[in-house]
Design a protein around this motif. Structure first.
Motif, mmCIF file in Angstrom:
data_model
loop_
_atom_site.group_PDB
_atom_site.id
_atom_site.type_symbol
_atom_site.label_atom_id
_atom_site.label_comp_id
_atom_site.label_asym_id
_atom_site.label_seq_id
_atom_site.Cartn_x
_atom_site.Cartn_y
_atom_site.Cartn_z
ATOM 1 N N ALA A 130 -3.377 0.043 -10.462
ATOM 2 C CA ALA A 130 -2.572 1.208 -9.804
ATOM 3 C C ALA A 130 -3.551 1.992 -9.030
ATOM 4 O O ALA A 130 -4.710 2.159 -9.184
ATOM 5 C CB ALA A 130 -2.258 2.041 -11.066
ATOM 6 N N GLY A 131 -2.777 3.108 -8.264
ATOM 7 C CA GLY A 131 -3.584 3.936 -7.276
ATOM 8 C C GLY A 131 -2.951 5.150 -7.513
ATOM 9 O O GLY A 131 -1.969 5.404 -7.265
ATOM 10 N N HIS A 132 -3.897 6.195 -7.404
ATOM 11 C CA HIS A 132 -3.251 7.537 -7.280
ATOM 12 C C HIS A 132 -3.108 8.206 -5.936
ATOM 13 O O HIS A 132 -3.905 8.306 -5.070
ATOM 14 C CB HIS A 132 -4.358 8.468 -8.011
ATOM 15 N N SER A 133 -1.727 8.382 -5.567
ATOM 16 C CA SER A 133 -1.508 8.600 -4.251
ATOM 17 C C SER A 133 -1.902 7.677 -3.145
ATOM 18 O O SER A 133 -1.534 6.527 -3.277
ATOM 19 C CB SER A 133 -1.723 9.924 -4.006
ATOM 20 N N LEU A 134 -2.699 8.049 -2.416
ATOM 21 C CA LEU A 134 -3.422 7.198 -1.481
ATOM 22 C C LEU A 134 -3.880 6.140 -2.029
ATOM 23 O O LEU A 134 -4.050 4.855 -1.576
ATOM 24 C CB LEU A 134 -4.598 8.002 -0.789
ATOM 25 N N GLY A 135 -4.457 6.316 -3.219
ATOM 26 C CA GLY A 135 -5.057 4.985 -3.886
ATOM 27 C C GLY A 135 -4.156 3.867 -4.281
ATOM 28 O O GLY A 135 -4.401 2.635 -4.457
ATOM 29 N N GLU A 136 -2.868 3.942 -4.018
ATOM 30 C CA GLU A 136 -1.934 3.071 -4.256
ATOM 31 C C GLU A 136 -1.935 1.913 -3.138
ATOM 32 O O GLU A 136 -1.837 0.640 -3.194
ATOM 33 C CB GLU A 136 -0.218 3.678 -4.201
ATOM 34 N N PHE A 137 -2.084 2.371 -1.805
ATOM 35 C CA PHE A 137 -2.366 1.556 -0.803
ATOM 36 C C PHE A 137 -3.807 0.360 -1.085
ATOM 37 O O PHE A 137 -3.988 -0.607 -0.806
ATOM 38 C CB PHE A 137 -2.727 2.211 0.300
ATOM 39 N N SER A 138 -4.993 1.321 -1.765
ATOM 40 C CA SER A 138 -6.041 0.485 -2.078
ATOM 41 C C SER A 138 -5.802 -0.672 -3.080
ATOM 42 O O SER A 138 -6.175 -1.858 -2.956
ATOM 43 C CB SER A 138 -7.049 1.282 -2.602
ATOM 44 N N ALA A 139 -4.828 -0.286 -3.905
ATOM 45 C CA ALA A 139 -4.664 -1.314 -5.113
ATOM 46 C C ALA A 139 -3.596 -2.341 -4.544
ATOM 47 O O ALA A 139 -3.695 -3.458 -4.927
ATOM 48 C CB ALA A 139 -3.533 -0.398 -6.307
ATOM 49 N N LEU A 140 -2.747 -2.110 -3.367
ATOM 50 C CA LEU A 140 -1.890 -3.077 -3.062
ATOM 51 C C LEU A 140 -2.655 -4.082 -2.254
ATOM 52 O O LEU A 140 -2.322 -5.142 -2.045
ATOM 53 C CB LEU A 140 -0.769 -2.512 -2.279
ATOM 54 N N VAL A 141 -4.047 -3.770 -1.594
ATOM 55 C CA VAL A 141 -4.755 -4.466 -0.989
ATOM 56 C C VAL A 141 -5.565 -5.375 -1.830
ATOM 57 O O VAL A 141 -5.726 -6.560 -1.942
ATOM 58 C CB VAL A 141 -5.590 -3.951 0.198
ATOM 59 N N ALA A 142 -5.996 -4.709 -2.895
ATOM 60 C CA ALA A 142 -6.830 -5.356 -3.986
ATOM 61 C C ALA A 142 -5.875 -6.435 -4.962
ATOM 62 O O ALA A 142 -6.436 -7.552 -5.206
ATOM 63 C CB ALA A 142 -7.123 -4.309 -4.968
#
Length: 294
Positions: free
Chosen positions: A85-97
């Protein structure tokens, strides 16, 4: 079960990522690729720029994304997520991970997101405020009865909610919330009303880019800010990501659902320890840690 979580805007710091660049040839290669993709040397700003330099929207979002994503990649076999899961912008990081997005497409979307949000901020004076010590339902009720555009934007943990909207409306809501017993209701140093209806121009800009990007089947579910439940369908992930800009970040509910589904430890991947603190406030029994290269 192990959950990996990825921070959002605000986690950046001067010198971020320099240790990764120096320690790992893979990280160096990815940072160099990022400079080419973005068309400017973001590594110069990340490694040597001031806090003020890092505050530029076109820099902040890609910088946090790059730190998180590249760290997840150089972890190698250590990185074994059961959920992300990612917080706001972090959701994009999560989706690459979790391999829903590849590195280049993820970075391009983040860069477009940053520009779209900056443009939306320039259209109307808007802001956000942190509200501490009140029940979510009371904050929602005060926003609903306040004249102008002001909404609940970030459900960070019990007793900590961020509101977002027109400057005058947010200020009025803050006064009302203090009268209702808020410990604090203070404006945040942000450029605009993120996760509110005022981000609609940005949502429209980003929607086209997301629709034209290939989303793959992920290696594990993502708990998205909009839905809060485990999602593995690329089409559903796309839909939720498009609505994320104008919808609230339901972090409290996402973490609660991850725990309900079996998460016992949360590993924060990226700069800072903000998410670890929020997870502990949501559930004291959860184990938290920072991702580090062995």
């Amino acid at each position: 079960m192990k959950a990996y979580v990825f921070p959002g805007q605000g986690a950046q710091f001067s010198g971020m990522g320099a240790d990764l660049y120096d320690q790992s040839p893979e990280a160096k290669d990815l940072f160099d690729q990022a400079n080419d993709i973005l068309g400017f040397s973001i590594t110069d700003i990340m490694f040597e720029g001031s806090a003020e330099d890092l505050k530029q929207t076109k820099v902040t979002q890609p910088a946090v994304f790059l730190h998180s994503v590249i760290l997840s990649k150089v972890l190698g076999d250590q990185f074994q997520p059961d959920m992300v899961a990612g917080h706001s912008l972090g959701e994009f990081s999560a989706l690459v991970a979790n391999k829903t997005l590849n590195f280049e497409e993820g970075l391009k979307l983040v860069a477009q997101r940053a520009q779209a949000m900056q443009h939306a901020c320039e259209l109307e004076a808007s802001t956000m405020a942190a509200v501490l010590g009140l029940e979510d339902e009371l904050v929602e009720a005060v926003c609903a009865e306040t004249e102008g555009v002001v909404v609940a934007a970030n459900y960070n943990c019990p007793g900590q909610l961020v509101i977002s909207g027109e400057v005058a409306a947010v200020e009025r809501a803050c006064e009302n919330l203090k009268e209702r017993g808020a410990k604090r209701a203070m404006l945040l140093p942000v450029g605009g009303a993120f996760h509110s209806p005022l981000m609609e121009p940005a949502r429209k800009d980003l929607a086209a880019a997301i629709e034209n990007t290939l989303f793959n089947d992920p290696i594990c579910p993502v708990y998205q800010n909009v839905s809060t439940f485990a999602v593995s369908s690329p089409e559903e992930i796309k839909k939720n990501l498009i609505f994320q800009l104008t919808a609230p970040v339901k972090w409290t509910q996402s973490v609660q659902n991850m725990i309900k589904d079996g998460a016992t430890s949360f590993v924060e991947v990226g700069p800072g320890k903000v998410l670890q603190g929020l997870v502990k406030k949501i559930d004291r029994s959860a184990e938290t840690s920072s991702a580090t290269i062995l």
